[in-house]
Enzyme design. Structure first.
Site, PDB file in Angstrom:
ATOM      1  N   TYR A  80     -18.354   7.958 -24.890  1.00  0.00           N
ATOM      2  CA  TYR A  80     -19.011   7.744 -23.776  1.00  0.00           C
ATOM      3  C   TYR A  80     -19.203   6.457 -23.555  1.00  0.00           C
ATOM      4  CZ  TYR A  80     -22.591   7.995 -19.997  1.00  0.00           C
ATOM      5  OH  TYR A  80     -23.393   7.817 -18.921  1.00  0.00           O
ATOM      6  N   PHE A 132      -8.518  -0.098   5.958  1.00  0.00           N
ATOM      7  CA  PHE A 132      -7.863   1.234   5.435  1.00  0.00           C
ATOM      8  C   PHE A 132      -9.132   2.131   5.857  1.00  0.00           C
ATOM      9  CE2 PHE A 132      -7.579   4.740   2.442  1.00  0.00           C
ATOM     10  CZ  PHE A 132      -6.276   5.290   2.862  1.00  0.00           C
ATOM     11  N   THR A 133      -8.869   3.623   6.031  1.00  0.00           N
ATOM     12  CA  THR A 133      -9.805   4.470   6.429  1.00  0.00           C
ATOM     13  C   THR A 133     -11.205   4.324   5.555  1.00  0.00           C
ATOM     14  OG1 THR A 133      -8.867   6.172   5.301  1.00  0.00           O
ATOM     15  CG2 THR A 133      -8.395   6.182   7.559  1.00  0.00           C
ATOM     16  N   ASP A 223      -7.303  -6.067  -1.751  1.00  0.00           N
ATOM     17  CA  ASP A 223      -6.994  -4.792  -2.015  1.00  0.00           C
ATOM     18  C   ASP A 223      -5.532  -4.616  -2.673  1.00  0.00           C
ATOM     19  OD1 ASP A 223      -6.312  -1.925  -2.104  1.00  0.00           O
ATOM     20  OD2 ASP A 223      -7.520  -1.604  -0.131  1.00  0.00           O
ATOM     21  N   LYS A 266      -2.548   4.651  -7.119  1.00  0.00           N
ATOM     22  CA  LYS A 266      -1.375   4.201  -6.559  1.00  0.00           C
ATOM     23  C   LYS A 266      -1.133   3.074  -7.581  1.00  0.00           C
ATOM     24  CE  LYS A 266      -2.639   4.854  -1.808  1.00  0.00           C
ATOM     25  NZ  LYS A 266      -1.850   4.937  -0.647  1.00  0.00           N
ATOM     26  N   ARG A 389      -1.283   9.244  11.016  1.00  0.00           N
ATOM     27  CA  ARG A 389      -1.956   7.907  10.599  1.00  0.00           C
ATOM     28  C   ARG A 389      -1.964   7.269  12.400  1.00  0.00           C
ATOM     29  NH1 ARG A 389      -4.385   7.217   5.482  1.00  0.00           N
ATOM     30  NH2 ARG A 389      -5.737   8.527   6.882  1.00  0.00           N
ATOM     31  N   PHE A 455     -10.470  13.302   9.662  1.00  0.00           N
ATOM     32  CA  PHE A 455      -8.952  13.786   9.535  1.00  0.00           C
ATOM     33  C   PHE A 455      -8.725  14.361   8.202  1.00  0.00           C
ATOM     34  CE2 PHE A 455      -8.042  10.874   6.141  1.00  0.00           C
ATOM     35  CZ  PHE A 455      -8.971   9.563   6.158  1.00  0.00           C
TER      36      PHE A 455
END
Ligand code: F0G
Length: 482
Positions: A80, A132-133, A223, A266, A389, A455
């Site tokens: 942990y 970005f969303t 980002d 990603k 998109r 979405f």
């Protein structure tokens, strides 16, 4: 293109890896695909993967991992607090980015939550190349707003501009003058700008933005979720960087920014996320939120196995043969589309191939979600799951009116090292048929519309019986074929 490998005489990229584990996929008949689409509320997020032939929804968390990543998972230290795995990952990140502090988080949006909670004050504005969303959702949830100032080329479907994700420098200066430093939460640059077609950002632009931010004392947030594709484009499209090592490019990027965050679903082809920062007071403020929302500081919601895989995946990002794979397949796919006259975002970016639903479905009113309709039609036509998109991915304005997106794209994502060139040809073939029969595609309307990130789980229905007509035409043209 120094070390990109092609089949002689042809523009076919060569895979610099071999496949040693496979997953069986199914292609169900077109009639069943139409039914499954209906059950899924015409929302590709709600399809079951067992009904999908080619899953091109996203490149998030579905990239093929290397044997070294799998091997590393076996040495994970499961504790942990104080896990050896954490220190391994932390030192890889510090080495690659040259930044002091690392905070782990369970995925990219968790980093956005933490950064927004610390930097966004109600009534403030975050300036960025493009949202970005999840980024926008977290900023607005903290009472902030966003301004998008990507260069004009960024909005053009067909273009030769090599770095369409760049920030418009004049607009940045204007906005800083207009709003004043205190009303600006941060300036954000997204590598491989997702929603405009995976389009990269140039080093020159980054340097200019960084200089302006430093002068105005505004935090510059980067980002890096789609950094690997962006690195490839810097090496291929910027003459000044063709001989600079990937490692040095990353170090330069990091030196220009104040905060870097990423989705490790990603970047690094694993699952998780993280924030890197140099400033001690910012680090301490953000650190408070990690145990509260993510988990203890030495795992932050990630499994230790994924952290081991990530550490190796990040090191592999320094290998040009690894990072070139996706952009090359995307380019091959875009070229197939262009050959067949299917409108698609050019120049090809990373991430995936982006079909222009604004044009393909120009006969559908904008209020009936052109890209959403095309995404549903693509699944019916080929069992291929892509992602809308466009307007559907937007949030309504505060007064409930629709916020029409400048671009309506059906994104066919290319997970890293997952699909083959015959898959690419198959998609192009079905898209060609769909494009030729585009008048058969009709609009969609909501039957259930969530307020936030609609979405993901909103449900829609076709405005008339266009999907039946599409299936009929498919049978006429393809006979017994699936
Ligand atoms: N930033 C960018 C540029 C992204 O593309 C994503 C995710 C995130 C942040 C959020 O990261 O999913 O780990 O929470 N993009 C995925 C996609 C969802 O399909 O494009 P996350």
């Amino acid at each position: 293109m120094s070390n990109v490998k092609f089949l002689s005489g042809e523009n076919i990229p060569l895979e610099m890896h071999k496949v040693r584990m496979v997953q069986r996929v199914n292609l169900i008949p077109v009639e069943e695909r139409k039914e499954r689409m209906e059950e899924a509320g015409n929302n590709t997020f709600l399809l079951k993967n067992r009904d999908v032939f080619m899953d091109m929804l996203t490149d998030s968390g579905v990239n093929a991992m290397s044997q070294n990543q799998y091997a590393a998972m076996m040495q994970a230290d499961d504790s942990y607090a104080g896990s050896e795995t954490f220190y391994r990952l932390e030192s890889v990140l510090q080495e690659i980015f040259g930044m002091k502090y690392f905070l782990p988080a369970h995925q990219g949006r968790a980093c956005e939550h933490i950064i927004s909670r610390v930097l966004v004050k109600p009534g403030s504005t975050a300036i960025m190349n493009f949202h970005f969303t999840t980024t926008k959702a977290h900023i607005t949830a903290c009472g902030g707003d966003i301004e998008e100032i990507v260069i004009k080329e960024g909005y053009k479907i067909k273009s030769d501009a090599p770095f369409k994700g760049d920030i418009d420098i004049d607009k940045l200066k204007e906005l800083i003058n207009k709003l004043g430093r205190d009303k600006i939460s941060f300036v954000r640059m997204e590598a491989g700008t997702n929603l405009i077609g995976g389009q990269p950002v140039s080093m020159k632009n980054m340097r200019e933005v960084s200089e302006i931010c430093r002068k105005a004392d505004i935090p510059f947030v980067y980002d890096a979720s789609l950094l690997s594709d962006n690195l490839y484009f810097i090496k291929i499209r910027d003459e000044d960087y063709k001989d600079v090592s990937i490692k040095d490019i990353i170090l330069e990027i990091a030196s220009l920014t104040d905060i870097i965050y990423f989705s490790a679903r990603k970047l690094g082809s694993a699952r998780g996320g993280g924030i890197l920062v140099n400033d001690n007071s910012l680090f301490l403020k953000m650190r408070e939120l990690v145990p509260l929302y993510e988990g203890f500081l030495t795992y932050g919601g990630m499994s230790v196995r994924e952290m081991e895989a990530l550490a190796v995946g990040l090191e592999e990002t320094l290998d040009f043969d690894v990072i070139s794979q996706t952009p090359l397949i995307v380019e091959a796919m875009c070229n197939e589309f262009v050959k067949k006259g299917i409108p698609v975002v050019t120049p090809p970016g990373g991430l995936g191939c982006h079909a222009d639903a604004m044009e393909i479905c120009s006969h559908i009113p904008k209020s009936q979600y052109r890209a959403g309709a095309l995404a549903a039609a693509i699944y019916i036509a080929g069992g291929v799951r892509c992602m809308e998109r466009g307007t559907l991915s937007e949030q309504r304005n505060a007064d409930g009116s629709e916020r029409f997106s400048e671009m309506e794209l059906a994104r066919l994502a290319v997970p890293r090292r997952v699909f083959t060139l015959s898959h690419v040809k198959y998609v192009a073939d079905r898209m060609d048929w769909l494009n030729q029969n585009r008048q058969l595609i009709g609009g969609l309307e909501f039957i259930e519309e969530p307020k936030v990130l609609r979405f993901f789980f909103g449900r829609l229905r076709p405005v008339d019986d266009w999907q039946e007509r599409l299936v009929k035409q498919f049978r006429k043209d393809f006979g017994d074929s699936l």
